[in-house]
Motif scaffolding. Sequence first.
Motif, mmCIF file in Angstrom:
data_model
loop_
_atom_site.group_PDB
_atom_site.id
_atom_site.type_symbol
_atom_site.label_atom_id
_atom_site.label_comp_id
_atom_site.label_asym_id
_atom_site.label_seq_id
_atom_site.Cartn_x
_atom_site.Cartn_y
_atom_site.Cartn_z
ATOM 1 N N PRO A 92 -46.790 -8.195 -12.780
ATOM 2 C CA PRO A 92 -48.336 -8.443 -13.000
ATOM 3 C C PRO A 92 -49.167 -8.414 -13.768
ATOM 4 N N LEU A 93 -50.068 -8.776 -13.612
ATOM 5 C CA LEU A 93 -50.786 -9.808 -14.479
ATOM 6 C C LEU A 93 -51.458 -8.588 -15.962
ATOM 7 N N ALA A 94 -51.179 -9.000 -16.904
ATOM 8 C CA ALA A 94 -51.923 -8.255 -18.063
ATOM 9 C C ALA A 94 -53.915 -7.622 -17.769
ATOM 10 N N GLY A 95 -54.278 -7.101 -18.017
ATOM 11 C CA GLY A 95 -55.962 -6.011 -17.879
ATOM 12 C C GLY A 95 -56.140 -7.355 -18.642
ATOM 13 N N THR A 96 -55.983 -8.214 -19.003
ATOM 14 C CA THR A 96 -56.999 -9.362 -20.288
ATOM 15 C C THR A 96 -57.589 -10.225 -18.661
ATOM 16 N N PHE A 97 -57.225 -10.197 -17.717
ATOM 17 C CA PHE A 97 -56.696 -11.483 -16.399
ATOM 18 C C PHE A 97 -58.084 -11.406 -16.307
ATOM 19 N N GLU A 98 -59.241 -11.544 -16.452
ATOM 20 C CA GLU A 98 -60.478 -11.841 -16.188
ATOM 21 C C GLU A 98 -61.018 -12.955 -17.074
ATOM 22 N N GLU A 99 -60.482 -11.733 -18.360
ATOM 23 C CA GLU A 99 -61.315 -12.561 -19.221
ATOM 24 C C GLU A 99 -60.219 -14.263 -19.802
ATOM 25 N N GLU A 100 -59.147 -14.383 -20.061
ATOM 26 C CA GLU A 100 -58.355 -15.735 -19.576
ATOM 27 C C GLU A 100 -58.716 -16.357 -18.751
ATOM 28 N N ALA A 101 -59.099 -15.067 -17.238
ATOM 29 C CA ALA A 101 -58.853 -16.801 -15.521
ATOM 30 C C ALA A 101 -60.000 -17.266 -16.204
ATOM 31 N N SER A 102 -61.031 -16.896 -16.752
ATOM 32 C CA SER A 102 -62.673 -17.501 -16.925
ATOM 33 C C SER A 102 -62.742 -18.324 -18.334
ATOM 34 N N GLU A 103 -62.040 -18.386 -18.961
ATOM 35 C CA GLU A 103 -61.573 -19.451 -20.184
ATOM 36 C C GLU A 103 -60.989 -19.896 -18.846
ATOM 37 N N VAL A 104 -59.638 -20.203 -18.654
ATOM 38 C CA VAL A 104 -58.775 -21.435 -18.319
ATOM 39 C C VAL A 104 -60.500 -22.245 -16.955
ATOM 40 N N LYS A 105 -61.155 -21.668 -16.466
ATOM 41 C CA LYS A 105 -61.842 -22.272 -15.434
ATOM 42 C C LYS A 105 -62.886 -22.771 -16.601
ATOM 43 N N ARG A 106 -63.340 -22.368 -16.782
ATOM 44 C CA ARG A 106 -64.651 -23.153 -17.879
ATOM 45 C C ARG A 106 -63.447 -24.272 -18.473
ATOM 46 N N LEU A 118 -45.620 -17.457 -6.585
ATOM 47 C CA LEU A 118 -46.077 -16.263 -7.779
ATOM 48 C C LEU A 118 -46.835 -16.212 -7.929
ATOM 49 N N THR A 119 -47.265 -14.513 -8.101
ATOM 50 C CA THR A 119 -48.312 -14.238 -7.967
ATOM 51 C C THR A 119 -49.531 -14.301 -9.255
ATOM 52 N N ARG A 120 -48.669 -14.790 -10.182
ATOM 53 C CA ARG A 120 -49.565 -14.681 -11.746
ATOM 54 C C ARG A 120 -50.028 -16.316 -11.895
ATOM 55 N N ALA A 121 -49.089 -17.222 -10.855
ATOM 56 C CA ALA A 121 -50.193 -18.065 -10.702
ATOM 57 C C ALA A 121 -51.414 -18.471 -9.440
ATOM 58 N N ARG A 122 -50.866 -18.417 -8.426
ATOM 59 C CA ARG A 122 -51.612 -18.430 -7.562
ATOM 60 C C ARG A 122 -53.155 -17.521 -7.746
ATOM 61 N N ARG A 123 -52.903 -16.529 -8.323
ATOM 62 C CA ARG A 123 -53.667 -16.017 -8.539
ATOM 63 C C ARG A 123 -55.058 -16.397 -9.271
ATOM 64 N N LEU A 124 -54.359 -17.118 -10.258
ATOM 65 C CA LEU A 124 -55.059 -18.000 -11.549
ATOM 66 C C LEU A 124 -55.793 -18.870 -10.285
ATOM 67 N N ALA A 125 -55.131 -19.647 -9.617
ATOM 68 C CA ALA A 125 -55.271 -20.797 -9.058
ATOM 69 C C ALA A 125 -56.409 -20.267 -8.009
ATOM 70 N N ASP A 126 -56.872 -19.260 -7.539
ATOM 71 C CA ASP A 126 -57.649 -18.158 -6.159
ATOM 72 C C ASP A 126 -58.824 -18.584 -7.519
ATOM 73 N N TYR A 127 -58.064 -17.432 -8.680
ATOM 74 C CA TYR A 127 -59.901 -17.876 -9.187
ATOM 75 C C TYR A 127 -60.233 -18.827 -9.927
ATOM 76 N N CYS A 128 -59.841 -19.307 -9.815
ATOM 77 C CA CYS A 128 -60.431 -20.857 -10.113
ATOM 78 C C CYS A 128 -61.264 -22.112 -9.423
ATOM 79 N N GLY A 129 -60.946 -21.039 -8.022
ATOM 80 C CA GLY A 129 -62.042 -21.957 -7.145
ATOM 81 C C GLY A 129 -60.668 -22.691 -5.791
ATOM 82 N N TYR A 130 -59.556 -22.831 -6.164
ATOM 83 C CA TYR A 130 -58.657 -23.044 -5.341
ATOM 84 C C TYR A 130 -57.432 -22.399 -4.899
#
Length: 185
Positions: A32-46, A61-73
């Motif tokens: 699972p991802l840490a509770g800081t996902f939204e904050e960290e993912a927002s910085e990556v997206k920026r 793996l979910t930890r990579a796929r979820r970041l791709a999704d969050y960033c719009g991919y």
Amino acid sequence: MNSIDNMIEITFIRHTRVAVPPGTCYGWTDVPLAGTFEEEASEVKRQLQDMRFDCTYTSPLTRARRLADYCGYRNAIVDDRLKEMNMGEWEMQRYDEIRDEALQKWYDDYMHLPATGGESFPMLRKRVAEFIDELRMKPHHHVGVFTHAGVIVSAGLYSGLFEEANAFSHQPGYGGVLRILLSQK
């Protein structure tokens, strides 16, 4: 046609922090991802906001796929070769609790020996090289890849950014980015 037309830029993006205790061995486990996902993912997206990828790929793996999704991919192509190194029988055990005589040998030569029942770093490098070789034959100019630290270190070695002797000192932090520029085949 100028020389830039014969180049491919690959941007490797490491997943954000995971919710596992420090010192836990994980690779192929879908942690699972840490509770800081939204904050960290927002910085990556920026960091990625001005990049225009021709194509995107992700580890399954979910930890990579979820970041791709969050960033719009959300349509990133899932590729098993982008998984982290398989740590075999050591998966989800704390390193200081692993009771395997092979562990010390691995510590002494982790760049070459496999984890018990898992992969060696050369095996990981081979699958990453096959992935990159395939990309270099495609008509893409800028590709985004959501993946893991071991894959990113392998890509840096492949591209000659650093030497094997100090490879893991170049491991990106969570949400880190490594860009490589290569000629197309």
